[in-house]
Design a protein around this motif. Structure first.
Motif, PDB file in Angstrom:
ATOM      1  N   VAL A 233       0.844  -1.198   0.000  1.00  0.00           N
ATOM      2  CA  VAL A 233       0.000   0.000   0.000  1.00  0.00           C
ATOM      3  C   VAL A 233       0.879   1.248   0.000  1.00  0.00           C
ATOM      4  N   VAL A 234       1.944   1.216   0.794  1.00  0.00           N
ATOM      5  CA  VAL A 234       2.877   2.349   0.826  1.00  0.00           C
ATOM      6  C   VAL A 234       3.555   2.505  -0.534  1.00  0.00           C
ATOM      7  N   ASN A 235       3.843   1.394  -1.195  1.00  0.00           N
ATOM      8  CA  ASN A 235       4.464   1.465  -2.524  1.00  0.00           C
ATOM      9  C   ASN A 235       3.538   2.115  -3.549  1.00  0.00           C
ATOM     10  N   VAL A 236       2.228   1.919  -3.391  1.00  0.00           N
ATOM     11  CA  VAL A 236       1.274   2.584  -4.285  1.00  0.00           C
ATOM     12  C   VAL A 236       1.390   4.098  -4.118  1.00  0.00           C
ATOM     13  N   LEU A 237       1.521   4.540  -2.865  1.00  0.00           N
ATOM     14  CA  LEU A 237       1.703   5.976  -2.609  1.00  0.00           C
ATOM     15  C   LEU A 237       3.042   6.455  -3.153  1.00  0.00           C
ATOM     16  N   ARG A 238       4.061   5.660  -2.954  1.00  0.00           N
ATOM     17  CA  ARG A 238       5.410   6.048  -3.387  1.00  0.00           C
ATOM     18  C   ARG A 238       5.494   6.128  -4.909  1.00  0.00           C
ATOM     19  N   GLY A 239       4.820   5.222  -5.599  1.00  0.00           N
ATOM     20  CA  GLY A 239       4.912   5.174  -7.047  1.00  0.00           C
ATOM     21  C   GLY A 239       4.046   6.181  -7.759  1.00  0.00           C
ATOM     22  N   GLY A 240       3.077   6.786  -7.056  1.00  0.00           N
ATOM     23  CA  GLY A 240       2.211   7.762  -7.701  1.00  0.00           C
ATOM     24  C   GLY A 240       1.463   7.179  -8.889  1.00  0.00           C
ATOM     25  N   SER A 242      -1.773   6.857  -9.621  1.00  0.00           N
ATOM     26  CA  SER A 242      -2.779   7.817 -10.071  1.00  0.00           C
ATOM     27  C   SER A 242      -3.346   8.479  -8.823  1.00  0.00           C
ATOM     28  N   TRP A 243      -4.017   9.626  -9.013  1.00  0.00           N
ATOM     29  CA  TRP A 243      -4.613  10.286  -7.849  1.00  0.00           C
ATOM     30  C   TRP A 243      -5.714   9.432  -7.252  1.00  0.00           C
ATOM     31  N   GLN A 244      -6.441   8.715  -8.098  1.00  0.00           N
ATOM     32  CA  GLN A 244      -7.481   7.825  -7.596  1.00  0.00           C
ATOM     33  C   GLN A 244      -6.882   6.742  -6.710  1.00  0.00           C
ATOM     34  N   ALA A 245      -5.780   6.151  -7.176  1.00  0.00           N
ATOM     35  CA  ALA A 245      -5.111   5.120  -6.385  1.00  0.00           C
ATOM     36  C   ALA A 245      -4.493   5.714  -5.124  1.00  0.00           C
ATOM     37  N   THR A 246      -3.958   6.929  -5.217  1.00  0.00           N
ATOM     38  CA  THR A 246      -3.361   7.589  -4.044  1.00  0.00           C
ATOM     39  C   THR A 246      -4.406   7.814  -2.962  1.00  0.00           C
ATOM     40  N   LYS A 247      -5.581   8.300  -3.348  1.00  0.00           N
ATOM     41  CA  LYS A 247      -6.650   8.529  -2.372  1.00  0.00           C
ATOM     42  C   LYS A 247      -7.086   7.214  -1.727  1.00  0.00           C
ATOM     43  N   ALA A 248      -7.219   6.173  -2.550  1.00  0.00           N
ATOM     44  CA  ALA A 248      -7.627   4.875  -2.012  1.00  0.00           C
ATOM     45  C   ALA A 248      -6.575   4.326  -1.050  1.00  0.00           C
ATOM     46  N   ALA A 249      -5.292   4.457  -1.411  1.00  0.00           N
ATOM     47  CA  ALA A 249      -4.211   3.961  -0.551  1.00  0.00           C
ATOM     48  C   ALA A 249      -4.177   4.724   0.773  1.00  0.00           C
ATOM     49  N   LEU A 250      -4.399   6.027   0.730  1.00  0.00           N
ATOM     50  CA  LEU A 250      -4.436   6.814   1.966  1.00  0.00           C
ATOM     51  C   LEU A 250      -5.609   6.377   2.845  1.00  0.00           C
TER      52      LEU A 250
END
Length: 406
Positions: A233-240, A242-250
């Protein structure tokens, strides 16, 4: 349509609008298809909205009222000169047999991508189609397909990605609860998908599915979350991705890090510098609020506080968001600073809080209307370190009177 009186029996009892596709329930009451399906499926109701009689969980009991539809269309044509729009004849909805046929085709190892794409096109049209897929065991079938695909040694890479993309896209449209029998296997599959950086679309769908799952999972299951999943999940944030994925990961981190054990796992995965970097890129309001909530949770453990104060821009980035985003963001930011000031207030940290303007910002909070909870936390911080900060030029004269010299 001004001045045109619409017959009462043309109106849907739910939306109170003219029915475009009237359907009749087993109770004899007629509704617009879109409104009643939203009532039955999205809201998970099991009664007739008008009579309150219980309804059987059978989608085929919703019967098209062709006679009423023709009457409505004829009335629309007769009143066209008054601005009444004629509704087109609605398409017949996809029934269970068609969906069952697509699921059977998807099982075939020869051609899985095409039926999956058709199934995806069907489920996005209505809640009725989604419930049909669920009732026919589609969730288990799609999970099994993804699991076999990612472990296959014979399928070409591109075909693997396409199958996973389409299957996860369908799954992300369905209602999946913690009562799902194979929930642990489900989470393991999502973890495996997230660990594949080349599966761009699949990773987005996986994190969206995970977001839905953590919202309904019990605290015991959340606490038992694996370090590997949190790291992905942290890697999803680190990799950027998409904004949709970033919001979901947060959102996922917000839910997971409510529990102490997961905070340490997230810190070890490098969550603190990743979310601090997000704060520095001036994210939108909702993203900023979630980042600060995550930081608040992470600073609930010593490891998280150490990472924050060790980051060159950590304290300054948090302070900068106070009074600049929203009340919720200010409250979370103040809680972060309160944790640092209470448990990690070394001389170097206190000096940095003066140098980067934290003390000045805290004094500003005391002078504006930002809520009593926030002011109470700020006052605790200022009182706790008043002796160190007393001579700071940023400490307002009127606030210095709060702290009598010893």
């Amino acid at each position: 349509m001004e001045g045109v009186e619409v017959p009462a029996y043309f109106l849907c009892p739910i939306s109170l609008q003219i029915m475009r596709d009237p359907v009749t329930l087993s109770t004899g009451i007629t509704y617009d298809r879109d409104s009643i399906e939203r009532w039955l499926f999205s809201g998970d109701h099991h009664t007739c909205p008008v009579t309150r009689e219980p309804l059987l969980p059978d989608l085929e009991l919703i019967t098209p009222n062709h006679t009423l539809r023709r009457l409505i269309q004829s009335w629309c044509v007769a009143n066209a000169s008054s601005g009444v729009e004629r509704f087109p004849t609605p398409r017949a909805p996809v029934d269970k047999s068609q969906i069952a046929d697509l699921l059977r085709q998807a099982k075939s190892p020869e051609s899985q991508v095409v039926p999956l794409r058709k199934l995806r096109a069907v489920v996005v049209k209505s809640d009725r189609s989604k419930r049909c897929v669920e009732a026919l065991g589609g969730i288990d079938l799609l999970l099994s397909m993804v699991k076999k695909t990612i472990s296959s040694l014979t399928l070409p890479q591109q075909e693997q990605e396409e199958i996973c993309d389409e299957a996860l896209a369908v799954l992300s449209s369905l209602q999946i609860s913690e009562q799902q029998e194979n929930i642990d296997d489900f989470i393991a599959i999502l973890t495996a998908i997230l660990a594949r950086p080349n599966y761009y679309k699949s990773r987005v769908y996986a994190i969206l599915l995970l977001k839905n799952l953590v919202s309904v999972m019990s605290p015991a299951r959340l606490i038992a979350t694996s370090a590997q999943l949190i790291a992905e999940v942290v890697n999803v944030l680190r990799g950027g991705v998409s904004w949709q994925a970033t919001k979901a990961a947060l959102h996922v981190l917000c839910q997971l890090c409510r529990h102490g054990r997961n905070r340490v796992k997230a810190v070890e995965a490098g969550a603190v510098p990743v979310v601090v970097e997000l704060l520095l890129v001036l994210p939108e309001r909702r993203v900023c609020e979630m980042v600060l909530v995550v930081l608040d949770h992470l600073c609930g453990c010593a490891e998280g506080r150490a990472e924050l104060v060790g980051h060159a821009a950590g304290i300054a980035a948090v302070s900068k968001r106070i009074l600049r985003v929203s009340h919720a963001a200010s409250e979370s930011a103040v809680r972060v600073l309160h944790s640092v000031a209470t448990f990690s207030a070394t001389p170097a940290v206190l000096h940095e809080m003066v140098q980067v303007g934290v003390v000045a910002k805290l004094c500003m909070v005391m002078q504006v209307d930002c809520g009593m909870k926030v002011k109470e936390k700020v006052l605790e911080i200022l009182r706790l370190h008043s002796r160190v900060w007393r001579n700071s030029p940023c400490l307002a004269p009127q606030l210095k009177d709060i702290y009598p010299r010893s």
